[in-house]
Design a protein around this motif. Structure first.
Motif, PDB file in Angstrom:
ATOM      1  N   ALA A 262       0.828  -1.213   0.000  1.00  0.00           N
ATOM      2  CA  ALA A 262       0.000   0.000   0.000  1.00  0.00           C
ATOM      3  C   ALA A 262       0.862   1.262   0.000  1.00  0.00           C
ATOM      4  O   ALA A 262       0.455   2.302  -0.529  1.00  0.00           O
ATOM      5  N   ILE A 263       2.058   1.170   0.572  1.00  0.00           N
ATOM      6  CA  ILE A 263       2.972   2.312   0.542  1.00  0.00           C
ATOM      7  C   ILE A 263       3.324   2.671  -0.903  1.00  0.00           C
ATOM      8  O   ILE A 263       3.374   3.852  -1.278  1.00  0.00           O
ATOM      9  N   VAL A 264       3.554   1.651  -1.734  1.00  0.00           N
ATOM     10  CA  VAL A 264       3.908   1.895  -3.132  1.00  0.00           C
ATOM     11  C   VAL A 264       2.740   2.545  -3.866  1.00  0.00           C
ATOM     12  O   VAL A 264       2.929   3.460  -4.681  1.00  0.00           O
ATOM     13  N   VAL A 265       1.519   2.087  -3.590  1.00  0.00           N
ATOM     14  CA  VAL A 265       0.350   2.689  -4.234  1.00  0.00           C
ATOM     15  C   VAL A 265       0.225   4.151  -3.827  1.00  0.00           C
ATOM     16  O   VAL A 265      -0.054   5.034  -4.651  1.00  0.00           O
ATOM     17  N   GLU A 266       0.446   4.420  -2.534  1.00  0.00           N
ATOM     18  CA  GLU A 266       0.298   5.787  -2.042  1.00  0.00           C
ATOM     19  C   GLU A 266       1.375   6.707  -2.609  1.00  0.00           C
ATOM     20  O   GLU A 266       1.089   7.840  -3.019  1.00  0.00           O
ATOM     21  N   LYS A 267       2.615   6.235  -2.667  1.00  0.00           N
ATOM     22  CA  LYS A 267       3.720   7.097  -3.082  1.00  0.00           C
ATOM     23  C   LYS A 267       3.855   7.189  -4.596  1.00  0.00           C
ATOM     24  O   LYS A 267       4.206   8.250  -5.126  1.00  0.00           O
ATOM     25  N   ARG A 268       3.594   6.058  -5.297  1.00  0.00           N
ATOM     26  CA  ARG A 268       3.935   5.999  -6.712  1.00  0.00           C
ATOM     27  C   ARG A 268       2.761   5.599  -7.620  1.00  0.00           C
ATOM     28  O   ARG A 268       2.905   5.555  -8.827  1.00  0.00           O
ATOM     29  N   GLU A 269       1.593   5.270  -7.022  1.00  0.00           N
ATOM     30  CA  GLU A 269       0.417   4.841  -7.795  1.00  0.00           C
ATOM     31  C   GLU A 269       0.747   3.696  -8.735  1.00  0.00           C
ATOM     32  O   GLU A 269       0.357   3.697  -9.916  1.00  0.00           O
ATOM     33  N   THR A 270       1.479   2.733  -8.232  1.00  0.00           N
ATOM     34  CA  THR A 270       1.732   1.506  -8.973  1.00  0.00           C
ATOM     35  C   THR A 270       1.516   0.334  -8.030  1.00  0.00           C
ATOM     36  O   THR A 270       1.263   0.519  -6.841  1.00  0.00           O
TER      37      THR A 270
END
Length: 655
Positions: A262-270
């Motif tokens: 979820a951190i990746v989705v929040e920071k990078r939208e991937t």
């Protein structure tokens, strides 16, 4: 009368849950604010009704109301009051009611803490929560009614399983359920996002606090269960790869992967599709754990039921929710197109590796847990998958995870510089290698598990501290410390949790590598040398307990030049269930535990004494506490509390 009211409250809660699962969902589809607004009072009312039913069952246990079947089968008038209270959930029916109570509690919390959520998403999340509530309330009322009356109540009950009459087991299930059921929120957010066809950074910020909370509770619950197994079973162990232990461990692993994804989705939208899939699987493994505990497919002290019909009902719930969510996931795959791209050497890649290792490790545990069942059903062969398999198959993934964690945490987003990350981690690497070599030299043997565990644990701990220190920027130490004091609490939480993981890795390796044990028959007056101590059995005496009789062994434990301590392991016997239990005597120090358990009497007047020297046992509980504390620190971060922003979303106009 209170019992009947509790039963009626469950029926009304089912009706409210039906309304909560249908009306807001239709309202969100039609963009009707009035219909969507039904979700909030319905969620709160469902919680109040289930809470009243749970209070009625608690009252029945506390007053020893033996007109209820569940009280007769799991309580006794002589049982201490704490265990009468804990007996409410120390059985299938009561624990299922606790599950439903916590599920409705999370829905109510979504009402109170989700004021910044878009109206349509909030309505859909609460609707999905309502659907889960309908499933479990139906399951309870149709197959496992806790308010089932007896036509001819007996004078007394059959007592609670003696192994469960323990403070550790009194509080272990509620924390575990708070984690299990808490993952339903991540599931509901995932399904709601799939229905809307929108997964973005805002969605990740909304789902992360719920996932962190569930993971923290799971961590505490698993640690309490491990602690109980350590001191209660008398085997000197903290983890036995029991199927029900695995049932709680699998969603913990997937939940950890979900947090990082979820951190990746929040920071990078991937990694959108992967994160949604993890949210579905995390709750799916919680349901699988429910099936293992309640279906009768295993025999364990953790098992609450052994009725195949109930198992079929749970499988149906699992098929509907997991199958339905995965079908929706497949249908909405096009809506989860990744926007960000990243290089192979980057923070995103490190988190992907983290996810793969955790997920594959979970799959290994799953295969080892269910393979005996599959072999018996498909091949009519009885197999046993024990500790050697899990240690050999699971450990390499944890070693790899520990190796990549420190450098991965300092890599830049999108495109990182591995040489810079390694330069930053060079002092931590050197110190870790030196520590491992020192332990190798001091242990006085060729075993490598202890030195490797010490080096890996130090590598993770020092790497986490180095990462945190780097966030203070450049300048003098005082200036960097002042900057760190103002750093987001999520950064402190991340560092604390990673330090806890490193401490836990070291403690597990130490307890496996340097454990010393001795089992012998001793008579009063006999002495032995054990672990640098002189242990003398001065006598064994019998005393009555509130609902048991017990034998105490008086052990005088002395170390050269030190004081003599008296340790009293117990062997209890519960006459109602005709079952013995072991109460170990443990002398705790920072570097080791002295652990003694009293066994059975032998011909000739001797007693079996089990002795263990457990190195760094306290560090295991310290590491678990640090991981949970890290999650709690992250939850206090202002960004988590406010989720998507400070402004209330505008009302959605009706069509």
């Amino acid at each position: 009368m209170i019992v009947e009211l509790g039963h009626y409250a469950l029926v009304l809660a089912l009706c409210v849950a039906l309304v909560q699962s249908v009306v807001p969902l239709v309202g969100a589809h039609r963009r009707n604010p009035a219909w969507m607004a039904v979700a909030e009072p319905a969620a709160v009312l469902q919680f109040l009704l289930v809470g009243f039913a749970f209070a009625a069952l608690v009252r029945a246990f506390m007053t020893s109301d033996f007109s209820l079947r569940v009280v007769v089968e799991n309580s006794h008038s002589l049982k201490p009051m704490l265990y009468k209270f804990a007996g409410t959930w120390g059985n299938h029916e009561g624990s299922l009611l606790l599950w439903s109570l916590i599920l409705s509690l999370y829905s109510a919390c979504a009402v109170f803490f989700g004021q910044y959520l878009p109206a349509t998403l909030k309505a859909r999340v609460l609707a999905v929560q309502g659907m889960i509530g309908v499933a479990f309330l139906l399951f309870m009322l149709l197959t496992s009614n806790p308010f089932d009356r007896l036509a001819m109540p007996p004078m007394d009950g059959r007592d609670l399983n003696p192994l469960l009459q323990d403070p550790g087991l009194a509080f272990h299930p509620p924390f575990l359920y708070l984690g299990y059921v808490g993952l339903s929120m991540a599931f509901s957010f995932a399904v709601a996002a799939l229905i809307e066809g929108r997964v973005d950074a805002a969605w990740a910020r909304w789902v992360r606090p719920w996932t962190v909370a569930a993971w923290v509770f799971l961590t505490i619950g698993i640690a309490l269960g491990s602690w109980w197994a350590y001191y209660e079973l008398g085997w000197g162990g903290f983890w036995f790869w029991d199927p029900v232990e695995n049932a709680s461990f699998m969603p913990w692993l997937i939940g950890a992967a979900l947090l990082h994804s979820a951190i990746v989705v929040e920071k990078r939208e991937t990694l959108k599709a992967w994160t949604i899939l993890l949210a579905i699987l995390a709750f799916g493994f919680s349901l699988i754990g429910t099936f293992i505990v309640r279906s009768g497919v295993i025999t364990s002290v953790h098992s609450f039921a052994n009725d195949p019909e109930r198992g079929v009902f749970i499988l149906l719930i699992l098929a509907v929710f997991l199958g339905g969510a995965l079908t929706l996931f497949a249908a909405r795959a096009g809506a989860m197109e990744a926007k960000g791209i990243f290089a192979p050497i980057s923070r995103e890649s490190a988190l992907v590796a983290n996810n793969i290792l955790l997920t594959v490790a979970c799959f290994v545990v799953f295969v080892g847990t269910v393979w005996p069942l599959v072999a018996e059903m498909a091949f009519d062969r009885k197999l046993s998958v024990g500790e050697p398999f899990f240690n050999a198959a699971f450990t390499p993934f944890m070693v790899a995870l520990a190796l990549i964690l420190p450098p991965g945490s300092v890599l830049a987003w999108k495109r990182g510089d591995l040489s810079r990350a390694l330069r930053l981690m060079r002092p931590a690497l050197i110190l870790s290698v030196v520590l491992g070599a020192t332990v190798w030299a001091l242990q006085g043997g060729p075993a490598v598990l202890g030195p490797i565990g010490a080096a890996l644990g130090a590598w993770v701990v020092l790497g986490a501290l180095t990462d945190l220190w780097s966030k203070g920027g450049q300048g003098a130490a005082g200036t960097r410390l002042r900057r760190l004091a103002r750093a987001p609490r999520a950064d402190w939480g991340k560092a604390t949790a990673h330090v806890g993981l490193g401490v836990t890795l070291f403690a597990v390796a130490a307890m496996h590598a340097w454990k010393v044990e001795d089992i012998r028959v001793m008579k009063p007056g006999d002495s032995m040398e054990f672990g640098g101590y002189t242990v003398t059995l001065t006598g064994v005496r019998e005393e009555p307990g509130p609902n048991y009789t017990t034998h105490f062994a008086d052990l005088a434990v002395a170390r050269p030049g030190g004081p003599t301590i008296t340790m009293q392991p117990e062997k209890r016997f519960y006459p109602v269930q005709a079952m013995p239990t072991t109460e170990a005597a443990i002398h705790q120090t920072l570097t080791h535990d002295l652990y003694f358990a009293l066994g059975d009497p032998q011909d000739g007047g001797g007693w079996v004494i089990r002795s263990y020297r457990e190195p760094f046992a306290n560090w295991l509980w310290i590491g678990s506490a640090l991981m949970a504390l890290g999650g709690l620190l992250s939850l206090t971060d202002r960004r988590f509390r406010l989720a998507a922003g400070a402004r209330r979303p505008a009302a959605v106009p009706a069509e």
